[in-house]
Design a protein around this motif. Sequence first.
Motif, mmCIF file in Angstrom:
data_model
loop_
_atom_site.group_PDB
_atom_site.id
_atom_site.type_symbol
_atom_site.label_atom_id
_atom_site.label_comp_id
_atom_site.label_asym_id
_atom_site.label_seq_id
_atom_site.Cartn_x
_atom_site.Cartn_y
_atom_site.Cartn_z
ATOM 1 N N ARG A 47 -2.313 -25.506 -11.094
ATOM 2 C CA ARG A 47 -1.733 -25.444 -10.448
ATOM 3 C C ARG A 47 -0.863 -24.260 -10.189
ATOM 4 N N LEU A 48 -0.370 -22.863 -9.443
ATOM 5 C CA LEU A 48 0.478 -22.115 -10.028
ATOM 6 C C LEU A 48 2.302 -22.823 -10.258
ATOM 7 N N MET A 49 2.727 -22.416 -11.056
ATOM 8 C CA MET A 49 4.240 -22.768 -11.727
ATOM 9 C C MET A 49 5.139 -21.813 -11.192
ATOM 10 N N LYS A 50 6.128 -22.071 -10.231
ATOM 11 C CA LYS A 50 7.081 -20.942 -10.212
ATOM 12 C C LYS A 50 8.377 -21.091 -10.025
ATOM 13 N N VAL A 51 9.121 -19.686 -11.130
ATOM 14 C CA VAL A 51 10.733 -20.061 -11.708
ATOM 15 C C VAL A 51 11.653 -18.914 -10.607
ATOM 16 N N THR A 52 12.272 -19.214 -10.128
ATOM 17 C CA THR A 52 13.497 -18.264 -9.198
ATOM 18 C C THR A 52 14.437 -18.540 -10.512
ATOM 19 N N LEU A 53 14.890 -17.038 -10.561
ATOM 20 C CA LEU A 53 16.190 -17.078 -11.389
ATOM 21 C C LEU A 53 17.226 -16.431 -10.477
ATOM 22 N N SER A 54 18.461 -16.249 -10.079
ATOM 23 C CA SER A 54 19.081 -15.519 -9.828
ATOM 24 C C SER A 54 19.456 -14.160 -10.395
ATOM 25 N N ILE A 55 19.948 -13.036 -9.624
ATOM 26 C CA ILE A 55 20.381 -11.864 -10.687
ATOM 27 C C ILE A 55 20.677 -11.881 -11.705
ATOM 28 N N SER A 56 21.827 -12.776 -11.928
ATOM 29 C CA SER A 56 22.928 -12.735 -12.677
ATOM 30 C C SER A 56 21.818 -13.878 -13.874
ATOM 31 N N GLN A 57 21.643 -14.168 -13.377
ATOM 32 C CA GLN A 57 20.310 -15.772 -14.246
ATOM 33 C C GLN A 57 19.557 -14.063 -15.209
ATOM 34 N N MET A 58 18.600 -13.140 -14.473
ATOM 35 C CA MET A 58 18.197 -12.543 -15.220
ATOM 36 C C MET A 58 18.634 -11.308 -16.550
ATOM 37 N N ARG A 59 19.960 -10.895 -15.681
ATOM 38 C CA ARG A 59 20.764 -9.932 -16.687
ATOM 39 C C ARG A 59 20.994 -10.665 -17.618
ATOM 40 N N ASP A 60 21.801 -12.052 -17.631
ATOM 41 C CA ASP A 60 21.845 -13.117 -19.047
ATOM 42 C C ASP A 60 20.748 -13.109 -20.029
ATOM 43 N N LEU A 61 20.043 -13.217 -19.087
ATOM 44 C CA LEU A 61 18.090 -13.276 -19.873
ATOM 45 C C LEU A 61 18.073 -12.343 -21.071
ATOM 46 N N LEU A 62 18.022 -11.169 -20.217
ATOM 47 C CA LEU A 62 17.895 -9.969 -20.812
ATOM 48 C C LEU A 62 18.586 -9.683 -22.171
ATOM 49 N N ALA A 63 20.594 -9.879 -22.117
ATOM 50 C CA ALA A 63 21.072 -9.949 -22.794
ATOM 51 C C ALA A 63 20.496 -10.942 -24.234
ATOM 52 N N ALA A 64 20.602 -12.356 -23.486
ATOM 53 C CA ALA A 64 19.637 -12.512 -24.921
ATOM 54 C C ALA A 64 18.984 -12.894 -25.525
#
Length: 78
Positions: A47-64
Motif C-alpha cells: 500500500r502507498l502510505m501518505k503523510v500531509t504536512l502544512s507549510i508551517s509544519q514543514m518549516r518546523d521540520l526543516l528547523a528541527a
Amino acid sequence: MFSIEHEFDATVVTLVDEGSSYLQEDVIVSSFEECITVEQHDPQLDRLMKVTLSISQMRDLLAAVSLPEGVYVQDDED
C-alpha cells in the motif's frame, strides 16, 4: 540520488535509496501551495502510505533537523 520535477500544481522530489545495505522504497515529496505530501510504498502492506504536512509544519521540520533536543516555537513570517 534524487530527482526534481516541476509539475503544473506542485514540485515533486523523489528520493531514491542507494547503497549496499537494505534499501528502503523511494520517497516522493510533493510541494503544493498549501501543503507538503510525503509518500512511500509499504511492501509489507502493499500500500502507498501518505503523510500531509502544512507549510508551517514543514518549516518546523526543516528547523528541527539542526537543533538540539527541546521544545521550540517559531515566529510566523507570513
